[in-house]
Design a protein around this motif. Structure first.
Motif, short mmCIF file in Angstrom:
data_model
loop_
_atom_site.label_atom_id
_atom_site.label_comp_id
_atom_site.label_asym_id
_atom_site.label_seq_id
_atom_site.Cartn_x
_atom_site.Cartn_y
_atom_site.Cartn_z
N ILE A 46 -9.23 3.10 14.68
CA ILE A 46 -10.04 3.40 13.51
C ILE A 46 -11.31 4.10 13.95
CG2 ILE A 46 -11.05 1.08 13.54
CD1 ILE A 46 -11.30 1.32 10.46
N PRO A 283 -1.93 5.42 -0.41
CA PRO A 283 -1.31 5.41 0.93
C PRO A 283 0.20 5.15 0.91
CG PRO A 283 -2.33 3.30 0.53
CD PRO A 283 -2.62 4.14 -0.69
N GLU A 298 -3.31 8.12 9.42
CA GLU A 298 -4.03 9.11 8.62
C GLU A 298 -5.15 9.64 9.50
OE1 GLU A 298 -6.38 9.80 4.37
OE2 GLU A 298 -5.82 7.76 4.95
N THR A 301 -9.39 13.04 6.70
CA THR A 301 -9.76 12.78 5.31
C THR A 301 -10.65 13.91 4.81
OG1 THR A 301 -11.80 11.60 5.84
CG2 THR A 301 -9.75 10.31 5.79
N ALA A 315 -9.88 3.91 3.69
CA ALA A 315 -9.57 3.26 4.97
C ALA A 315 -8.96 1.88 4.77
CB ALA A 315 -10.84 3.16 5.81
N PHE A 318 -5.40 2.20 3.37
CA PHE A 318 -4.40 2.70 4.30
C PHE A 318 -4.01 1.66 5.34
CE2 PHE A 318 -2.64 5.11 7.82
CZ PHE A 318 -1.78 5.97 7.18
N TYR A 326 -6.57 5.28 11.47
CA TYR A 326 -7.35 5.90 10.41
C TYR A 326 -8.53 6.64 11.05
CZ TYR A 326 -10.23 6.61 6.26
OH TYR A 326 -10.98 7.17 5.25
N ASN A 328 -11.54 8.97 9.71
CA ASN A 328 -12.32 9.69 8.71
C ASN A 328 -12.96 10.91 9.37
OD1 ASN A 328 -13.88 9.99 6.12
ND2 ASN A 328 -15.56 9.78 7.58
#
Length: 479
Positions: A46, A283, A298, A301, A315, A318, A326, A328
């Motif tokens: 993340i 998601p 993912e 974004t 977040a 997902f 994840y 971003n």
């Protein structure tokens, strides 16, 4: 630019590089291949990361950048190799890290002695690799490893428009080899053996250079669903990575970027272990591809606005839907702001220090569970009032991770009209007989706003939240 005194830099990189030789690369978890295993522990990735220029932009201080990620417990970054670059006007991004100056462009191919490149520099020689690029790559990898950060190295990217093709080293106008005299849509299509040979040689070189790093996986191509990229070409690069690593003691995971939004993956290459998507709201691509028994991520974004609530809820949704990665896309990072302090950007997305803090809270929340033993099960939540979007990860009879937020479309036209303050929710779930503890976690502060213990005879249980704004999480475990 990230730098140390030459002697100290050599010693530090040597020490860090030696440490990487003792570590196995990040892999899929044997217990649950929807997640990772890293340094002997189950893992998910993340982050809220810069716009992919940390390697190719010499003016970007990746040491300061990595410090900012590590400060919030974030453990991932996405890095473009430098085969692809952007110009300052591309996609309306403020101070775009992927748009270095001519002098600041760190390209994997060496410049020749022949002037005439479109960017004002000398032309490139696609038969010669740039040793300075390799040195910076290894320093970046070692610096990330020191801070517990796993690097996605994205090897290639489509040429989205003619302006980007115009400045590409693979364009015949910018190299001394006469390679690249074709439309940009044919750069990644196996139509021209000379450019394919260059791309294969580059892939082999990179994979060999990074053979000993554990904090690494390869993504073949960013957004290959644009610009004429063919699946046959992608498979060729996957084959090249695998063939190059065949005799190596360590093998690295390989990722494909599949689609914007959602798509069911059909007949994937057996060598691919990570399937990455962009803009996953909602998601549903996670459940759509759960049968692959591989990681669903993912890794970009944006295009929803700048508000933190958009990418915080994205977040949580997902990862509680069963995703394991994840990223971003954080536009507060630039070469002038490597610690992510730019506020007045006009880029097509979000990112802020507050959002990074909030993603750190999400990471700690999920890490408090034995998440490899959990499965997404939103239907386990029988009822919630008022109407809220819900996600749940469940380890039946033991632990339950629940997330609630105000309903938000992918691209809200009037976000303020959708946000809500002072919400008090009632959630009906089904629990077995036993004693439980429910902790309501504030997603903005990380504080436990309500902590309750209760004995339950089995069956439906109604839980009442504390008052919250926009979103809240609850951890339910046997007491």
């Amino acid at each position: 630019m990230y730098s140390l005194r030459p002697g100290l830099c050599f010693v530090l990189v040597a020490i860090l590089f030696a440490d990487t030789k003792a570590a196995d690369p990040i892999s899929l978890s044997d217990a649950n291949p929807h997640y990772f295993s890293y340094q002997g522990e189950p893992a998910f990735l993340i982050t809220s990361g810069e716009h992919y220029g940390a390697l190719l932009n010499l003016d970007f201080d990746f040491g300061v950048y990595f410090d900012e990620l590590a400060k919030h417990g974030l453990n991932h970054t996405r890095v473009f190799s430098g085969v692809y670059r952007e110009n300052a006007k591309a996609f309306g991004i403020t101070d775009n890290p992927l748009a270095p100056s001519t002098e600041g462009f760190n390209c994997p191919w060496a410049r020749s002695e022949i002037a005439g490149g479109v960017d004002g520099g000398n032309k490139f020689d696609l038969t010669k690799f740039n040793p300075a690029w390799s040195k910076r790559l290894k320093e970046l990898m070692a610096a990330a490893d020191q801070r517990g950060i796993v690097v996605e190295l994205t090897l290639f990217c489509p040429l989205y428009n003619d302006d980007l093709w115009k400045i590409s080293p693979m364009n015949a106008a910018n190299n001394v080899n006469g390679i690249g005299d074709f439309p940009r849509e044919e750069a990644y299509a196996l139509k021209h053996p000379a450019i394919t040979d260059v791309q294969v040689a580059f892939t082999k070189w990179v994979v060999t250079e990074l053979r000993d790093f554990g904090n690494l996986y390869y993504e073949v191509c960013n957004e290959p669903y644009f610009g004429g990229v063919t699946m046959e070409w992608q498979n060729r690069i996957v084959d090249t990575i695998q063939a190059t690593e065949k005799g190596f003691p360590k093998k690295h995971l390989i990722s494909l970027n599949v689609a914007n939004g959602r798509k069911k993956v059909e007949n994937p290459h057996a060598g691919v272990s990570i399937f990455n998507f962009h803009y996953c709201v909602p998601p549903d691509t996670v459940s759509m591809n759960a049968a692959l028994n591989k990681v669903i991520g993912e890794n970009e974004t944006g295009f929803r606005g700048q508000a933190d609530v958009l990418y915080r809820t994205e977040a949580w949704d997902f990862l509680l839907a069963g995703g394991a990665l994840y990223n971003n896309l954080d536009y507060s990072f630039t070469a002038k702001h490597p610690s992510g302090t730019l506020r007045d950007y006009t880029s097509p997305g979000g990112g802020s220090v507050e959002l990074r803090q909030q993603l750190g809270i999400l990471k700690r929340f999920l890490s408090s569970f034995d998440f490899v033993e959990m499965t997404p099960n939103p239907s386990w939540i029988k009822k919630v009032t008022p109407k809220l979007t819900t996600q749940a990860l469940v380890q039946h009879d033991k632990a339950y991770a629940v997330y609630l937020h105000v309903p938000l479309p992918s691209k809200p036209k009037d976000l303020d009209a959708l946000l809500q303050e002072d919400i008090k929710a009632k959630v009906v779930v089904e629990l077995p007989e036993g004693s439980f503890r429910a902790e309501w976690v504030n997603t903005k502060t990380g504080e436990i706003d309500k902590d309750e213990r209760f004995a339950h005879p089995g069956g439906d249980k109604t839980l009442t939240s504390p008052r919250f704004s926009n979103d809240v999480a609850v951890r339910i475990v046997r007491d």
